[in-house]
Design an enzyme around this catalytic site. Structure first.
Site, PDB file in Angstrom:
ATOM      1  N   CYS A   1       0.630  -1.265   0.016  1.00 26.07           N
ATOM      2  CA  CYS A   1       0.502   0.085  -0.244  1.00 26.07           C
ATOM      3  C   CYS A   1       1.316   1.045   0.118  1.00 26.07           C
ATOM      4  O   CYS A   1       1.525   1.566   1.261  1.00 26.07           O
ATOM      5  CB  CYS A   1      -1.060   0.141   1.126  1.00 26.07           C
ATOM      6  SG  CYS A   1      -2.190   1.355   1.690  1.00 26.07           S
TER       7      CYS A   1
ATOM      8  N   CYS B   1      -0.221   3.845   2.232  1.00 25.80           N
ATOM      9  CA  CYS B   1      -0.507   3.900   3.901  1.00 25.80           C
ATOM     10  C   CYS B   1       1.101   4.053   3.841  1.00 25.80           C
ATOM     11  O   CYS B   1       1.937   4.691   4.780  1.00 25.80           O
ATOM     12  CB  CYS B   1      -0.642   2.524   3.957  1.00 25.80           C
ATOM     13  SG  CYS B   1      -2.276   2.519   3.331  1.00 25.80           S
ATOM     14  N   ASP B   2       2.229   3.999   3.465  1.00 23.97           N
ATOM     15  CA  ASP B   2       3.207   3.216   3.520  1.00 23.97           C
ATOM     16  C   ASP B   2       4.421   4.022   3.252  1.00 23.97           C
ATOM     17  O   ASP B   2       5.547   4.590   3.808  1.00 23.97           O
ATOM     18  CB  ASP B   2       3.846   2.069   3.564  1.00 23.97           C
ATOM     19  CG  ASP B   2       3.200   0.972   4.059  1.00 23.97           C
ATOM     20  OD1 ASP B   2       1.730   1.593   5.350  1.00 23.97           O
ATOM     21  OD2 ASP B   2       2.513  -0.165   3.681  1.00 23.97           O
TER      22      ASP B   2
END
Lengths: 326, 227
Positions: free
Chosen positions: A152, A155-156
């Protein structure tokens, strides 16, 4: 502060549904296909339940930019687009029931759906449980998952500020990930096994102009190097079979998807890649069980095609129920 | 500061609270002044925004009260505050055990709203079977959930952990906005979110169903559940 653009009001899930009832239709999965099916089922006046194991929206919520869904000429983020789908579904009576579907059985025209939150009884089913990202095919994947291997980028990406990262894959998702990561990382290397990228041309053009993104074509990943976290990736040239180690801090994987069909194992017919076969009405090899979205055997997997599948599946389920009553 | 919530969002939240809040809810926010030891280059830009968003949210219902403690070492000790900013959602069934470190922005804003509603109702939406298993835990459990505001499935992990805390006063669950606390994140090797750490022993990444999460809690206690 860009974060404040997004105060997300995801539709809250609930468990208020009475599981003693028999539903006309159970829609499994609250991505674009399931939410669209819910809009149609709600407007058709069916007694239906929508089941989701995670927060709703499906895989598209991981995309921070969707440029090919008609009606949004400026583009829109996957999360925001799905919030709109949800609001529309909720307007027609949809509430999301939280639960992970574990098994589906059919007896005497009744489907029994075992979930982590109880058993649902329904006369028809739309299976729209989508797919999960395919894991990086190297022996060290599991050891380094979450320790530099990510699925992701949205997200990261923030954990890789001023670092060097590698995106594995050559499709649209891979290039969107590379573009997103280029706003954080010092360098982004796109690793792809073929001599040409698979992504649409507009994306390729943007990527090629980005000074932080570098392409490494005709290479495949062999091994992850590192101690506690990812420190490098050993890659192999597919033509010369020569291998080398590139020093990177993170690996973002976008090499395709695996359909989520475990609860249907041995029940419905799948294609050779594991996707569910349907007819033009989205009906599977089991009568009354319809499939829609990424989980279905289909030549194109997009939000727009998932939404279309969902609409047809809901319409077909309604026809199926009418015939059942005759 | 300009308002963070747009008029349309305010209206939505006000209605949501009107329909769902039952008992009063106390938001207890801990801040420090610029130059204080726990104000770093990573969290300093967020402190004023965290104060602002909690102020705006608490203004949307008579049932929500916000208390702010600034540089109050004694109160910090009483609540067990480990970092700044920290805030607690308190109601009649809580035990200073529903905690947020850092700003609840992006996707975490929905966690905040749902937590407030749960605390106000004094009950969670967990299935009965799970509630029973959560309540049976009889030792202290400390759950950390590392997130980023742009992570779509992080609220699922935060909400599950906070619901466990609301069901059992021995469980303390904290959301941690990873970017504001890089040292804390590095300590647990956080490179992907959501990342869950239970009693410093058990760790896992990714959003999982509630029963799987509870299995991990029990596993951290040395108990292997079979269900």
């Amino acid at each position: 502060m860009e974060n404040f653009d997004l105060f997300s009001e995801d539709m809250s899930s609930n468990r208020k549904a009475d599981l003693n009832e028999v539903f006309d239709l159970a829609i499994l999965g609250a991505g674009p296909a399931g939410l669209t099916a819910s809009i149609y089922a709600g407007r058709a006046g069916l007694k239906f339940i929508l089941v989701e194991r995670l927060s709703s929206g499906g895989q598209i919520v991981f995309s921070d930019q969707v440029d090919n869904y008609p009606g949004f000429p400026e583009g829109i983020s996957g999360s925001q687009l799905m919030e709109r789908f949800e609001k529309q579904a909720s307007k027609f009576g949809t509430q999301i029931f939280s639960g992970e579907v574990r098994e589906i059985k059919k007896s005497d025209n009744l489907f029994l759906i075992e979930t982590s939150s109880g058993t649902i009884k329904s006369r028809s089913v739309i299976y729209a449980m989508g797919a999960d990202p395919m894991k990086l095919p190297v022996p060290e994947e599991e050891r380094f998952r979450g320790k530099g291997v990510s699925y992701c980028a949205t997200c990261d990406a923030a954990f890789f500020k001023d670092k060097i990262v590698c995106v594995v894959g050559g499709g649209d998702t891979a290039l969107y990930d590379a573009l997103h990561l280029s706003r954080f990382a010092k360098n982004v290397i796109v690793l792809h096994r073929r001599d040409k990228l698979r992504a649409v041309k507009v994306l390729q053009d943007i990527v090629k102009k980005n000074p932080r993104i570098e392409l490494l074509l005709e290479h495949i990943p062999l091994h992850i190097i590192g101690n506690k976290k990812v420190e490098g990736l050993e890659v192999e040239n597919v033509k010369t079979r020569e291998s080398k180690v590139i020093n990177i801090d993170g690996i973002f994987v976008a090499i395709g998807i695996v359909p989520n069909t475990l609860p249907l194992k041995g029940i419905v017919e799948l294609d050779e890649k594991g996707f569910i076969k349907t007819d033009l009405n989205m009906e599977t090899s089991v009568q009354g069980l319809f499939a829609a979205g990424d989980v279905r055997a289909t030549p194109l997997r997009q939000v727009v095609t998932a939404a279309s599948d969902g609409a047809i599946a809901a319409f077909s389920a309604q026809k199926y129920l009418e015939n059942l009553e005759r | 500061m300009e308002k963070l919530l747009k008029a349309k969002d305010e209206e939505y939240v006000r209605n949501l609270f009107e329909q769902n809040l039952v008992e009063p809810v106390e938001l207890v926010l801990f801040l420090e002044s610029p130059g204080a030891s726990r104000v770093t280059e990573h969290n300093k830009q967020y402190l004023a925004y965290t104060e602002e968003i909690l102020t705006e949210v608490s203004n949307l219902s008579d049932k929500i009260n916000l208390t702010i403690y600034k540089d109050d070492k004694e109160k910090e000790k009483e609540y067990g505050v480990e970092n700044i900013s920290a805030f607690f959602i308190e109601g009649k069934n809580t035990n200073k055990n529903i905690v947020y470190y850092g700003i609840p922005s992006g996707h975490e804003f929905s966690s905040l709203l749902e937590d407030i509603i749960d605390v106000s109702k004094g009950e969670t939406q967990l299935p009965d079977k799970l509630k029973e298993m959560v309540r049976k835990i009889s030792t202290n459990v400390n759950i950390l959930v590392f997130v980023t505001p742009t992570c779509p499935h992080c609220p699922q992990a935060v909400r599950t952990a906070h619901q466990f805390a609301l069901e059992n006063k021995l469980i303390r669950s904290s959301m941690i906005e990873a970017q504001e606390f890089p040292e804390w994140s590095n300590k647990y090797n956080v490179y992907a979110v959501p990342k869950v750490v239970i009693n410093d022993k058990m760790q896992f990444e990714g959003a999982v169903p509630e029963d799987t999460f509870l299995n991990s809690v029990y596993e951290a206690l040395g108990i292997k559940l079979l269900f």
